[in-house]
Write a protein that holds these residues in place. Structure first.
Motif, PDB file in Angstrom:
ATOM      1  N   ILE A 142      73.701  47.821  -0.812  1.00 31.01           N
ATOM      2  CA  ILE A 142      73.267  47.367  -2.127  1.00 31.01           C
ATOM      3  C   ILE A 142      74.059  48.071  -3.274  1.00 31.01           C
ATOM      4  O   ILE A 142      74.287  47.403  -4.469  1.00 31.01           O
ATOM      5  CB  ILE A 142      71.577  47.073  -2.150  1.00 31.01           C
ATOM      6  N   ARG A 143      74.110  48.833  -3.243  1.00 30.96           N
ATOM      7  CA  ARG A 143      74.624  50.058  -4.234  1.00 30.96           C
ATOM      8  C   ARG A 143      75.497  49.384  -4.456  1.00 30.96           C
ATOM      9  O   ARG A 143      76.610  49.563  -5.182  1.00 30.96           O
ATOM     10  CB  ARG A 143      74.371  51.241  -3.650  1.00 30.96           C
ATOM     11  N   ALA A 144      76.833  49.978  -3.678  1.00 31.53           N
ATOM     12  CA  ALA A 144      78.328  49.865  -3.244  1.00 31.53           C
ATOM     13  C   ALA A 144      77.760  48.299  -3.577  1.00 31.53           C
ATOM     14  O   ALA A 144      79.398  48.317  -4.796  1.00 31.53           O
ATOM     15  CB  ALA A 144      78.610  49.510  -1.928  1.00 31.53           C
ATOM     16  N   ILE A 145      77.140  46.964  -3.277  1.00 36.34           N
ATOM     17  CA  ILE A 145      77.909  45.517  -3.423  1.00 36.34           C
ATOM     18  C   ILE A 145      77.576  45.410  -4.805  1.00 36.34           C
ATOM     19  O   ILE A 145      78.203  44.714  -5.844  1.00 36.34           O
ATOM     20  CB  ILE A 145      77.165  44.724  -2.692  1.00 36.34           C
ATOM     21  N   THR A 146      76.379  45.886  -5.768  1.00 40.21           N
ATOM     22  CA  THR A 146      76.609  45.740  -7.346  1.00 40.21           C
ATOM     23  C   THR A 146      77.171  47.169  -7.817  1.00 40.21           C
ATOM     24  O   THR A 146      77.633  46.534  -9.079  1.00 40.21           O
ATOM     25  CB  THR A 146      75.081  46.125  -7.755  1.00 40.21           C
ATOM     26  N   ARG A 147      77.259  48.112  -7.891  1.00 44.38           N
ATOM     27  CA  ARG A 147      78.776  48.746  -8.142  1.00 44.38           C
ATOM     28  C   ARG A 147      79.816  47.870  -8.753  1.00 44.38           C
ATOM     29  O   ARG A 147      80.412  48.235  -9.454  1.00 44.38           O
ATOM     30  CB  ARG A 147      78.996  50.074  -7.870  1.00 44.38           C
ATOM     31  N   SER A 148      80.038  47.630  -7.596  1.00 38.66           N
ATOM     32  CA  SER A 148      81.904  46.710  -7.424  1.00 38.66           C
ATOM     33  C   SER A 148      81.768  45.064  -9.205  1.00 38.66           C
ATOM     34  O   SER A 148      82.685  44.678  -9.056  1.00 38.66           O
ATOM     35  CB  SER A 148      82.028  45.779  -6.287  1.00 38.66           C
ATOM     36  N   ILE A 189      77.548  36.096  -7.098  1.00 37.29           N
ATOM     37  CA  ILE A 189      76.528  37.155  -7.595  1.00 37.29           C
ATOM     38  C   ILE A 189      77.165  37.971  -6.250  1.00 37.29           C
ATOM     39  O   ILE A 189      77.814  37.239  -5.311  1.00 37.29           O
ATOM     40  CB  ILE A 189      74.707  36.212  -7.297  1.00 37.29           C
ATOM     41  N   PRO A 190      76.528  39.333  -5.601  1.00 35.89           N
ATOM     42  CA  PRO A 190      77.543  40.285  -5.168  1.00 35.89           C
ATOM     43  C   PRO A 190      76.282  39.921  -4.076  1.00 35.89           C
ATOM     44  O   PRO A 190      75.336  39.559  -4.033  1.00 35.89           O
ATOM     45  CB  PRO A 190      76.750  41.679  -5.426  1.00 35.89           C
ATOM     46  N   VAL A 191      76.919  39.538  -2.689  1.00 37.42           N
ATOM     47  CA  VAL A 191      76.332  38.745  -0.982  1.00 37.42           C
ATOM     48  C   VAL A 191      75.679  40.575  -0.304  1.00 37.42           C
ATOM     49  O   VAL A 191      77.245  40.037   0.129  1.00 37.42           O
ATOM     50  CB  VAL A 191      76.853  37.360  -1.040  1.00 37.42           C
ATOM     51  N   LEU A 192      75.220  40.784   0.314  1.00 43.59           N
ATOM     52  CA  LEU A 192      75.031  41.260   1.620  1.00 43.59           C
ATOM     53  C   LEU A 192      74.250  40.110   2.507  1.00 43.59           C
ATOM     54  O   LEU A 192      73.323  39.437   2.287  1.00 43.59           O
ATOM     55  CB  LEU A 192      73.911  41.981   1.312  1.00 43.59           C
ATOM     56  N   LEU A 193      75.126  40.307   3.888  1.00 44.44           N
ATOM     57  CA  LEU A 193      74.562  39.001   4.811  1.00 44.44           C
ATOM     58  C   LEU A 193      73.975  39.894   5.702  1.00 44.44           C
ATOM     59  O   LEU A 193      74.577  41.172   6.194  1.00 44.44           O
ATOM     60  CB  LEU A 193      76.018  38.770   5.817  1.00 44.44           C
ATOM     61  N   LEU A 194      72.326  39.327   5.783  1.00 48.16           N
ATOM     62  CA  LEU A 194      71.322  39.948   7.132  1.00 48.16           C
ATOM     63  C   LEU A 194      71.231  38.996   8.114  1.00 48.16           C
ATOM     64  O   LEU A 194      71.034  38.789   8.143  1.00 48.16           O
ATOM     65  CB  LEU A 194      70.638  40.914   6.147  1.00 48.16           C
ATOM     66  N   THR A 195      72.136  40.008   9.135  1.00 50.00           N
ATOM     67  CA  THR A 195      71.962  39.386  10.212  1.00 50.00           C
ATOM     68  C   THR A 195      71.727  39.926  12.149  1.00 50.00           C
ATOM     69  O   THR A 195      72.452  40.785  11.820  1.00 50.00           O
ATOM     70  CB  THR A 195      73.121  38.305  10.286  1.00 50.00           C
ATOM     71  N   ALA A 196      71.298  39.311  13.477  1.00 48.89           N
ATOM     72  CA  ALA A 196      71.457  39.631  14.523  1.00 48.89           C
ATOM     73  C   ALA A 196      72.239  39.660  15.009  1.00 48.89           C
ATOM     74  O   ALA A 196      72.824  40.390  15.946  1.00 48.89           O
ATOM     75  CB  ALA A 196      70.148  39.004  15.053  1.00 48.89           C
ATOM     76  N   ARG A 197      73.376  38.838  15.019  1.00 48.81           N
ATOM     77  CA  ARG A 197      74.787  38.957  15.112  1.00 48.81           C
ATOM     78  C   ARG A 197      75.878  40.020  14.717  1.00 48.81           C
ATOM     79  O   ARG A 197      76.419  40.393  13.782  1.00 48.81           O
ATOM     80  CB  ARG A 197      75.705  37.306  14.687  1.00 48.81           C
ATOM     81  N   SER A 198      76.182  40.307  15.721  1.00 47.34           N
ATOM     82  CA  SER A 198      77.100  41.249  15.605  1.00 47.34           C
ATOM     83  C   SER A 198      78.723  41.172  16.573  1.00 47.34           C
ATOM     84  O   SER A 198      79.805  42.399  16.237  1.00 47.34           O
ATOM     85  CB  SER A 198      76.608  42.740  17.043  1.00 47.34           C
ATOM     86  N   GLU A 199      79.179  40.039  16.814  1.00 48.90           N
ATOM     87  CA  GLU A 199      80.213  39.804  16.852  1.00 48.90           C
ATOM     88  C   GLU A 199      81.138  39.834  15.748  1.00 48.90           C
ATOM     89  O   GLU A 199      81.085  39.327  14.700  1.00 48.90           O
ATOM     90  CB  GLU A 199      80.728  38.685  17.789  1.00 48.90           C
ATOM     91  N   ILE A 200      82.410  40.322  16.524  1.00 49.94           N
ATOM     92  CA  ILE A 200      83.190  40.587  15.129  1.00 49.94           C
ATOM     93  C   ILE A 200      83.859  38.881  14.493  1.00 49.94           C
ATOM     94  O   ILE A 200      84.288  39.431  13.123  1.00 49.94           O
ATOM     95  CB  ILE A 200      84.865  41.003  16.077  1.00 49.94           C
ATOM     96  N   GLU A 201      83.242  38.125  15.294  1.00 46.36           N
ATOM     97  CA  GLU A 201      83.849  37.010  15.001  1.00 46.36           C
ATOM     98  C   GLU A 201      83.242  36.544  13.946  1.00 46.36           C
ATOM     99  O   GLU A 201      83.484  36.151  11.992  1.00 46.36           O
ATOM    100  CB  GLU A 201      84.058  35.496  15.509  1.00 46.36           C
ATOM    101  N   ASP A 202      81.892  36.629  13.870  1.00 48.68           N
ATOM    102  CA  ASP A 202      80.941  36.658  13.326  1.00 48.68           C
ATOM    103  C   ASP A 202      80.708  37.205  11.785  1.00 48.68           C
ATOM    104  O   ASP A 202      80.548  36.210  10.671  1.00 48.68           O
ATOM    105  CB  ASP A 202      79.396  36.306  13.411  1.00 48.68           C
ATOM    106  N   LYS A 203      80.749  38.264  11.717  1.00 50.51           N
ATOM    107  CA  LYS A 203      81.595  38.934  10.492  1.00 50.51           C
ATOM    108  C   LYS A 203      82.950  38.740   9.935  1.00 50.51           C
ATOM    109  O   LYS A 203      82.721  38.621   8.224  1.00 50.51           O
ATOM    110  CB  LYS A 203      81.496  40.630  10.803  1.00 50.51           C
ATOM    111  N   ALA A 224      71.788  40.357  -7.275  1.00 52.90           N
ATOM    112  CA  ALA A 224      72.674  40.549  -5.818  1.00 52.90           C
ATOM    113  C   ALA A 224      71.370  39.600  -4.705  1.00 52.90           C
ATOM    114  O   ALA A 224      70.148  39.587  -5.140  1.00 52.90           O
ATOM    115  CB  ALA A 224      72.243  41.884  -5.828  1.00 52.90           C
ATOM    116  N   LEU A 225      72.054  39.108  -4.432  1.00 55.86           N
ATOM    117  CA  LEU A 225      71.879  38.300  -2.937  1.00 55.86           C
ATOM    118  C   LEU A 225      71.798  38.955  -1.461  1.00 55.86           C
ATOM    119  O   LEU A 225      72.383  39.288  -1.104  1.00 55.86           O
ATOM    120  CB  LEU A 225      72.347  36.644  -2.929  1.00 55.86           C
ATOM    121  N   ILE A 226      70.574  38.956  -0.853  1.00 58.49           N
ATOM    122  CA  ILE A 226      70.305  39.865   0.697  1.00 58.49           C
ATOM    123  C   ILE A 226      69.898  38.463   1.460  1.00 58.49           C
ATOM    124  O   ILE A 226      68.817  38.178   1.093  1.00 58.49           O
ATOM    125  CB  ILE A 226      69.634  40.609   0.675  1.00 58.49           C
TER     126      ILE A 226
END
Length: 225
Positions: free
Chosen positions: A112-118, A73-87, A47-49
């Motif tokens: 992390i557990r969720a994206i790797t389970r998939s 590869i499962p990717v979890l985006l980690l960011t300070a941006r909270s706007e819906i458009e960015d998500k 996985a990639l954070i």
């Protein structure tokens, strides 16, 4: 399970790596997008954070290049941006999930557990099983109807890799790269040492599976004859 963290904020990256290792993951950290792509070329991560705001290449460009190259590869985006458009942009680019800073440690680990389970053949629970043996990925307990053990970090990671790849040969080199990492100073024979620890625990649990050694090839998790 081995995770790559791409995060240029040094204090946060140290905290996240410590958290991952506490929860029995192996982790490497990089601080810019180009370095992230270089590390991922090795193909040894589960996985990639990925932080969006990084030097050289931002996280979205890293993600675009990964998906364009066919890397799933499962990717979890980690960011300070909270706007819906960015998500929406992140998810449409190919991210599996999105987490906004600041975040709770419990939520990070759950995602992390969720994206790797998939990625594990439709697995919908936090448990991996073969025969009468079960490994709980949230409590790190290896159990059978005859008892249980809470596995230490390296034992857990080795058992997890075996259970994710039942009946498949896994070389000592693969164990070493995935769990100890390229930069480790320990000797390759440490793999055999941990295999012996796991064999003793399986015997104590009266397991109907075994870790089979194939000379000059590796180890596989097999049902007993």
């Amino acid at each position: 399970m081995r995770i790559l963290l791409a995060e240029d904020e040094r204090s946060l990256s140290r905290a996240v790596v410590a958290l991952l290792e506490k929860h029995n993951y192996s982790a490497d950290v990089v601080y810019d997008g180009e370095e992230a792509l270089d590390y991922l070329e090795a193909g040894n991560y589960d996985a990639l954070i990925l932080d969006i705001m990084m030097p050289k290449l931002d996280g979205l460009e890293v993600l675009r290049r990964l998906r364009a190259a066919g890397n799933p590869i499962p990717v979890l985006l980690l960011t300070a941006r909270s706007e819906i458009e960015d998500k929406v942009t992140g998810l449409d680019t190919g991210a599996n999930d999105y987490l906004t800073k600041p975040f709770s440690t419990e939520e990070l680990m759950a995602r992390i557990r969720a994206i790797t389970r998939s990625q594990t053949g439709g697995q919908l629970t936090s448990r991996l099983s073969l025969g009468n043996i079960t490994l709980d990925q949230t409590t790190y307990e290896l159990s059978s109807p005859h008892g249980s053990f809470r596995l230490a970090n390296k034992e857990y990671q080795m058992m997890e890799l075996l259970l994710r790849n039942p009946r498949q040969l896994i070389s000592s080199e693969r164990f070493f790269e995935r769990i100890w990492g390229y930069d480790s100073e320990v000797e390759l024979n440490v793999v055999w040492v941990y295999i012996s620890y796991l064999r003793k625990k399986l015997a104590a649990l009266q397991a109907d599976i075994q870790i089979k050694a194939t000379r000059n090839a590796g180890y596989s998790l097999e049902e007993r004859p």
